[in-house]
Scaffold this motif. Structure first.
Motif, PDB file in Angstrom:
ATOM      1  N   LYS A 444       0.791  -0.661  -0.318  1.00 25.44           N
ATOM      2  CA  LYS A 444       0.153   0.288  -0.082  1.00 25.44           C
ATOM      3  C   LYS A 444       1.088   1.144  -0.051  1.00 25.44           C
ATOM      4  CE  LYS A 444      -4.204  -2.435   0.144  1.00 25.44           C
ATOM      5  NZ  LYS A 444      -3.321  -3.964   0.154  1.00 25.44           N
ATOM      6  N   ALA A 445       2.609   1.029   0.796  1.00 27.04           N
ATOM      7  CA  ALA A 445       2.775   2.353  -0.156  1.00 27.04           C
ATOM      8  C   ALA A 445       4.287   2.210  -0.607  1.00 27.04           C
ATOM      9  CB  ALA A 445       3.149   2.854   1.775  1.00 27.04           C
ATOM     10  N   ALA A 446       5.240   3.126  -0.612  1.00 25.44           N
ATOM     11  CA  ALA A 446       6.208   3.226  -1.410  1.00 25.44           C
ATOM     12  C   ALA A 446       7.465   3.773  -0.603  1.00 25.44           C
ATOM     13  CB  ALA A 446       6.615   3.878  -3.026  1.00 25.44           C
ATOM     14  N   TYR A 447       8.662   3.673  -0.500  1.00 28.16           N
ATOM     15  CA  TYR A 447       9.410   3.936   0.729  1.00 28.16           C
ATOM     16  C   TYR A 447      10.599   4.316  -0.013  1.00 28.16           C
ATOM     17  CZ  TYR A 447      13.446   3.875   3.633  1.00 28.16           C
ATOM     18  OH  TYR A 447      14.461   4.231   5.264  1.00 28.16           O
ATOM     19  N   TYR A 448      10.615   5.999   0.644  1.00 24.24           N
ATOM     20  CA  TYR A 448      12.191   7.038   0.179  1.00 24.24           C
ATOM     21  C   TYR A 448      12.926   7.094   1.350  1.00 24.24           C
ATOM     22  CZ  TYR A 448      13.721  10.057  -2.899  1.00 24.24           C
ATOM     23  OH  TYR A 448      14.903  11.571  -3.682  1.00 24.24           O
ATOM     24  N   HIS A 449      13.987   7.221   0.849  1.00 26.44           N
ATOM     25  CA  HIS A 449      15.674   7.829   1.616  1.00 26.44           C
ATOM     26  C   HIS A 449      16.229   8.251   0.832  1.00 26.44           C
ATOM     27  CE1 HIS A 449      17.944   7.378   5.593  1.00 26.44           C
ATOM     28  NE2 HIS A 449      17.915   8.211   4.936  1.00 26.44           N
ATOM     29  N   TYR A 450      16.964   9.417   1.227  1.00 30.46           N
ATOM     30  CA  TYR A 450      17.868   9.933  -0.276  1.00 30.46           C
ATOM     31  C   TYR A 450      18.778  10.748   1.245  1.00 30.46           C
ATOM     32  CZ  TYR A 450      20.554  13.832  -3.064  1.00 30.46           C
ATOM     33  OH  TYR A 450      21.511  14.475  -2.224  1.00 30.46           O
ATOM     34  N   GLN A 451      20.201  10.082   0.917  1.00 21.80           N
ATOM     35  CA  GLN A 451      21.210  10.394   2.535  1.00 21.80           C
ATOM     36  C   GLN A 451      21.752  11.912   1.944  1.00 21.80           C
ATOM     37  OE1 GLN A 451      21.511   6.839   4.351  1.00 21.80           O
ATOM     38  NE2 GLN A 451      20.604   5.760   2.582  1.00 21.80           N
ATOM     39  N   MET A 452      22.024  11.945   0.770  1.00 18.58           N
ATOM     40  CA  MET A 452      23.027  13.324   0.226  1.00 18.58           C
ATOM     41  C   MET A 452      23.334  14.515   0.443  1.00 18.58           C
ATOM     42  SD  MET A 452      24.833  10.937  -2.828  1.00 18.58           S
ATOM     43  CE  MET A 452      26.610  11.649  -2.921  1.00 18.58           C
ATOM     44  N   HIS A 453      22.652  14.474   2.119  1.00 19.78           N
ATOM     45  CA  HIS A 453      22.395  15.254   2.697  1.00 19.78           C
ATOM     46  C   HIS A 453      23.126  17.253   1.856  1.00 19.78           C
ATOM     47  CE1 HIS A 453      20.791  19.166   5.553  1.00 19.78           C
ATOM     48  NE2 HIS A 453      22.074  19.010   5.986  1.00 19.78           N
ATOM     49  N   MET A 454      22.877  17.368   1.835  1.00 22.96           N
ATOM     50  CA  MET A 454      23.104  18.725   0.589  1.00 22.96           C
ATOM     51  C   MET A 454      24.368  19.467  -0.415  1.00 22.96           C
ATOM     52  SD  MET A 454      20.874  20.742   1.775  1.00 22.96           S
ATOM     53  CE  MET A 454      21.866  22.203   1.353  1.00 22.96           C
ATOM     54  N   HIS A 457      23.529  19.313  -4.953  1.00 27.62           N
ATOM     55  CA  HIS A 457      22.326  20.535  -5.703  1.00 27.62           C
ATOM     56  C   HIS A 457      21.937  20.484  -4.788  1.00 27.62           C
ATOM     57  CE1 HIS A 457      22.407  20.004 -10.051  1.00 27.62           C
ATOM     58  NE2 HIS A 457      22.835  18.957  -9.515  1.00 27.62           N
ATOM     59  N   ASP A 458      22.089  20.412  -3.543  1.00 34.76           N
ATOM     60  CA  ASP A 458      21.122  21.611  -2.201  1.00 34.76           C
ATOM     61  C   ASP A 458      20.934  20.744  -1.615  1.00 34.76           C
ATOM     62  OD1 ASP A 458      23.928  23.023  -2.650  1.00 34.76           O
ATOM     63  OD2 ASP A 458      23.129  24.351  -3.470  1.00 34.76           O
ATOM     64  N   ASN A 459      19.975  19.499  -1.098  1.00 30.08           N
ATOM     65  CA  ASN A 459      19.261  18.666  -0.660  1.00 30.08           C
ATOM     66  C   ASN A 459      18.979  18.414  -0.068  1.00 30.08           C
ATOM     67  OD1 ASN A 459      19.406  17.576  -3.906  1.00 30.08           O
ATOM     68  ND2 ASN A 459      16.909  18.368  -3.447  1.00 30.08           N
ATOM     69  N   PRO A 460      18.183  19.249   1.184  1.00 29.71           N
ATOM     70  CA  PRO A 460      18.294  18.313   2.344  1.00 29.71           C
ATOM     71  C   PRO A 460      18.089  16.330   2.809  1.00 29.71           C
ATOM     72  CG  PRO A 460      17.144  19.691   2.508  1.00 29.71           C
ATOM     73  CD  PRO A 460      17.235  20.003   0.882  1.00 29.71           C
ATOM     74  N   ALA A 461      18.349  15.730   3.033  1.00 31.59           N
ATOM     75  CA  ALA A 461      18.865  14.097   3.754  1.00 31.59           C
ATOM     76  C   ALA A 461      16.887  14.326   4.004  1.00 31.59           C
ATOM     77  CB  ALA A 461      19.565  14.127   4.183  1.00 31.59           C
ATOM     78  N   ILE A 473       6.547  13.240   3.825  1.00 33.27           N
ATOM     79  CA  ILE A 473       7.695  13.369   3.866  1.00 33.27           C
ATOM     80  C   ILE A 473       8.238  14.381   5.584  1.00 33.27           C
ATOM     81  CG2 ILE A 473      10.346  14.391   2.944  1.00 33.27           C
ATOM     82  CD1 ILE A 473       8.036  14.997  -0.130  1.00 33.27           C
ATOM     83  N   PHE A 474       9.848  13.411   6.181  1.00 29.25           N
ATOM     84  CA  PHE A 474      10.352  13.754   6.680  1.00 29.25           C
ATOM     85  C   PHE A 474      12.103  14.552   6.574  1.00 29.25           C
ATOM     86  CE2 PHE A 474      13.039  13.192  11.505  1.00 29.25           C
ATOM     87  CZ  PHE A 474      12.922  14.255  12.360  1.00 29.25           C
ATOM     88  N   PHE A 475      11.967  16.206   6.577  1.00 30.24           N
ATOM     89  CA  PHE A 475      13.442  16.084   6.133  1.00 30.24           C
ATOM     90  C   PHE A 475      14.120  16.478   8.010  1.00 30.24           C
ATOM     91  CE2 PHE A 475      11.185  17.653   2.471  1.00 30.24           C
ATOM     92  CZ  PHE A 475      11.471  17.774   1.926  1.00 30.24           C
ATOM     93  N   TYR A 476      14.709  15.332   8.401  1.00 26.52           N
ATOM     94  CA  TYR A 476      16.084  15.331   9.685  1.00 26.52           C
ATOM     95  C   TYR A 476      17.102  16.006   8.936  1.00 26.52           C
ATOM     96  CZ  TYR A 476      18.388  11.355   6.959  1.00 26.52           C
ATOM     97  OH  TYR A 476      19.341  10.913   6.111  1.00 26.52           O
ATOM     98  N   GLY A 477      17.686  16.401   8.154  1.00 31.66           N
ATOM     99  CA  GLY A 477      18.109  17.790   8.133  1.00 31.66           C
ATOM    100  C   GLY A 477      19.493  17.358   8.462  1.00 31.66           C
ATOM    101  N   LEU A 478      19.939  15.758   8.557  1.00 34.32           N
ATOM    102  CA  LEU A 478      21.752  15.517   9.050  1.00 34.32           C
ATOM    103  C   LEU A 478      22.421  14.587   7.803  1.00 34.32           C
ATOM    104  CD1 LEU A 478      20.601  14.273  12.489  1.00 34.32           C
ATOM    105  CD2 LEU A 478      21.281  16.387  12.481  1.00 34.32           C
ATOM    106  N   PRO A 479      23.697  14.931   7.940  1.00 34.45           N
ATOM    107  CA  PRO A 479      24.817  14.143   7.271  1.00 34.45           C
ATOM    108  C   PRO A 479      25.323  12.538   7.403  1.00 34.45           C
ATOM    109  CG  PRO A 479      25.731  16.403   7.653  1.00 34.45           C
ATOM    110  CD  PRO A 479      24.505  16.064   8.167  1.00 34.45           C
ATOM    111  N   ILE A 480      25.033  12.281   6.245  1.00 34.06           N
ATOM    112  CA  ILE A 480      25.986  10.763   6.392  1.00 34.06           C
ATOM    113  C   ILE A 480      27.042  11.453   7.593  1.00 34.06           C
ATOM    114  CG2 ILE A 480      26.707   8.684   6.061  1.00 34.06           C
ATOM    115  CD1 ILE A 480      24.503   8.681   3.204  1.00 34.06           C
ATOM    116  N   GLU A 481      28.466  11.987   6.872  1.00 32.09           N
ATOM    117  CA  GLU A 481      29.071  11.267   8.440  1.00 32.09           C
ATOM    118  C   GLU A 481      29.955  12.787   8.334  1.00 32.09           C
ATOM    119  OE1 GLU A 481      32.311  10.030   5.480  1.00 32.09           O
ATOM    120  OE2 GLU A 481      31.130   7.338   5.367  1.00 32.09           O
ATOM    121  N   GLY A 482      28.454  13.835   8.714  1.00 34.99           N
ATOM    122  CA  GLY A 482      29.652  15.349   9.526  1.00 34.99           C
ATOM    123  C   GLY A 482      30.282  16.013   7.906  1.00 34.99           C
ATOM    124  N   LYS A 483      29.823  16.105   7.147  1.00 31.15           N
ATOM    125  CA  LYS A 483      30.333  16.465   5.896  1.00 31.15           C
ATOM    126  C   LYS A 483      30.188  17.315   5.152  1.00 31.15           C
ATOM    127  CE  LYS A 483      33.356  12.632   4.154  1.00 31.15           C
ATOM    128  NZ  LYS A 483      33.896  11.711   3.279  1.00 31.15           N
TER     129      LYS A 483
END
Length: 496
Positions: A444-454, A457-461, A473-483
């Motif tokens: 009943k649903a599709a799952y999405y996860h974009y992780q390359m924070h900013m 193309h300046d897209n928040p994770a 959508i939940f914009f959690y606003g954190l990079p993977i490795e603090g970069k």
């Protein structure tokens, strides 16, 4: 409304916890099989259909005529539309992560990024996790991949490969080819030890290479599985010169929300009073101060931009230039796909070949004043997906069943008579496209996860869930490795 947010939010939080936990565990390949095949007897290779999986880079559904967007009247894809008219159109096909490497890895593994180990552009897919080709070979298929691979490690599990290094070049491209022993230097770049170079436009070269394999290397006593991957229409949209006159003098329709974004966005993507608009999401016009198509010197139309124009005028001019370049690349793909289709017809293979067409994700054609993909919004998350196989798929079928790119591998394996391995998270939707009926038990649903924070193309994770009616959508606003710097968190709920 508060109750709805709480319910959907709880579901999303639970899924995020499950995926996060799974990410800590390596994938285990098991011989246990989960789903029974709905297709032919896997022991009867002579009864198996050929499978041709065609994927173009960044070819969004808005630029496929059969999806009926504002561009459909331009007739950008007559060949693809013909295939669609003879088969099924998936109206709700979605990408788990709308960027090249993660999407391709999900298609090859039948797994979400947290499991297959490819959440970013920098992640390789080693031979032991190239599950789709491994399973196809076990099923008796002769396997080949030609074109854009973009998964770093060579596709060595295929019987034959001829793939671009990384993104590859639009003109005079270099390829890595199985069985070749040669090194090539192109400009400052060195390629090898299995490099070959072709002259001409990449779309033509990729189709030429696929046809050469079909004509000269294909074993007529085996069913074939061919992945045909075009580089086009990835930016910067360098089209073959013969298309210069295509759409010349034509006014390309603009999306209304390129000018009025209405309620799209939140404090995470716009700020309290739109103060983040110059920094979040790259743009058509000058809105994004760091990167936009009006001022990027790398675009093929850079020397045609009149920088004395107002912001409104320059955005309108840029939109026309980049859309024509994009659609000229699409035209090249459609024309070259016709060459492959014509060969299949001439050889009597057309009706015994499952033909699938898709893009590796969606793409922004000015909607919301965005360029590129990455967002969990519709234009990037949604994928075109078309299947033609007249032996079991009724012509002119459309279905709004929710499918994800993790489902593509199980579906291809099902056509090959192979049950879905238990290490794959996707499910075969072959019964749906053959019957046109979506069972009550279907997802009943599709799952999405974009992780390359900013990145780029300046897209928040962010993470998201899309049902037929809602998208959270939940914009959690954190990079993977603090970069990169953290951005504001926020939830966005849309009634679709």
């Amino acid at each position: 409304m508060n109750k709805r947010i709480a319910v959907i939010g709880a579901a999303l939080a639970a899924m995020a916890c499950v995926v996060s936990a799974a990410q800590k565990q390596p994938p285990v390949v098991s011989s246990t099989l989960r789903d029974e095949p709905s297709g032919s007897d896997s022991n009867e290779s002579s009864s198996k259909p050929n499978i041709l999986f065609v994927m173009s880079d960044d070819h969004t559904s808005q630029a496929v005529g059969v999806y009926g967007s504002r561009l459909a009247k331009l007739n950008p894809t007559p060949t693809i539309d013909t295939i669609a008219s003879e088969g099924v159109v998936m109206e709700n096909a979605f990408c788990h992560n709308a960027i090249c490497t993660p999407s391709r890895a999900s298609i090859m593994t039948g797994q979400y990024s947290a499991i297959n180990g490819c959440p970013t552009l920098n992640d390789p897919l080693p031979a032991e996790r190239q599950y789709l080709s491994l399973e196809m070979k076990k099923a008796g298929y002769q396997t080949a991949i030609v074109g854009k691979w973009h998964l770093k490690a060579r596709p060595s599990t295929f019987d034959y490969f001829k793939v671009l290094p990384g993104q590859g070049d639009y003109f005079d491209p270099v390829f890595f080819e199985k069985g070749v022993s040669a090194k090539i230097q192109k400009g400052q770049k060195k390629f090898g030890p299995d490099a070959v170079q072709m002259k001409g436009h990449s779309t033509d070269c990729i189709a030429d290479s696929a046809l050469a394999w079909l004509k000269d290397m294909r074993d007529p006593n085996q069913p074939f599985f061919l992945k045909l991957h075009f580089k086009a229409p990835h930016d910067y949209f360098e089209y073959a010169p013969r298309y210069e006159s295509y759409l010349a003098g034509v006014e390309i329709p603009e999306p209304a929300n390129m000018w009025d974004r209405k309620n799209n966005g939140s404090i995470a993507t716009r700020g309290d009073n739109d103060e983040l608009l110059p920094y979040i999401g790259t743009s058509v016009g000058r809105r994004n101060l760091r990167r936009n198509y009006a001022q990027d010197p790398r675009t093929p139309w850079a020397d045609q931009i009149d920088h004395s124009l107002s912001d409104t005028e320059i955005k309108r001019q840029t939109y026309q230039l980049y859309m024509k370049a994009y659609l000229r690349c699409v035209k090249g793909v459609d024309d070259n796909l016709k060459r492959v289709i014509d060969y299949l017809k001439a050889e009597g293979l057309y009706d015994n070949t499952v033909i699938m067409y898709t893009g590796d994700q969606g793409f922004y054609l000015g909607e919301h004043d965005y360029i590129d993909k990455r967002w969990g919004y519709e234009e990037a998350m949604r994928m075109p997906f078309i299947v033609r196989y007249p032996k079991s798929v009724k012509a002119g079928t459309r279905t709004d069943a929710m499918v994800e790119n993790v489902d593509f591998a199980p579906t291809m394996l099902d056509f090959a008579g192979v049950p879905t391995p238990d290490y794959m998270q996707g499910r075969s939707f072959k019964p749906i496209i053959e019957s046109g009926v979506e069972p009550d038990s279907w997802k009943k649903a599709a799952y999405y996860h974009y992780q390359m924070h900013m990145a780029h193309h300046d897209n928040p994770a962010h993470i998201a869930i899309r049902t037929k009616r809602y998208k959270l959508i939940f914009f959690y606003g954190l990079p993977i490795e603090g970069k990169a710097n953290a951005t504001l968190p926020a939830w966005e709920l849309y009634d679709m």
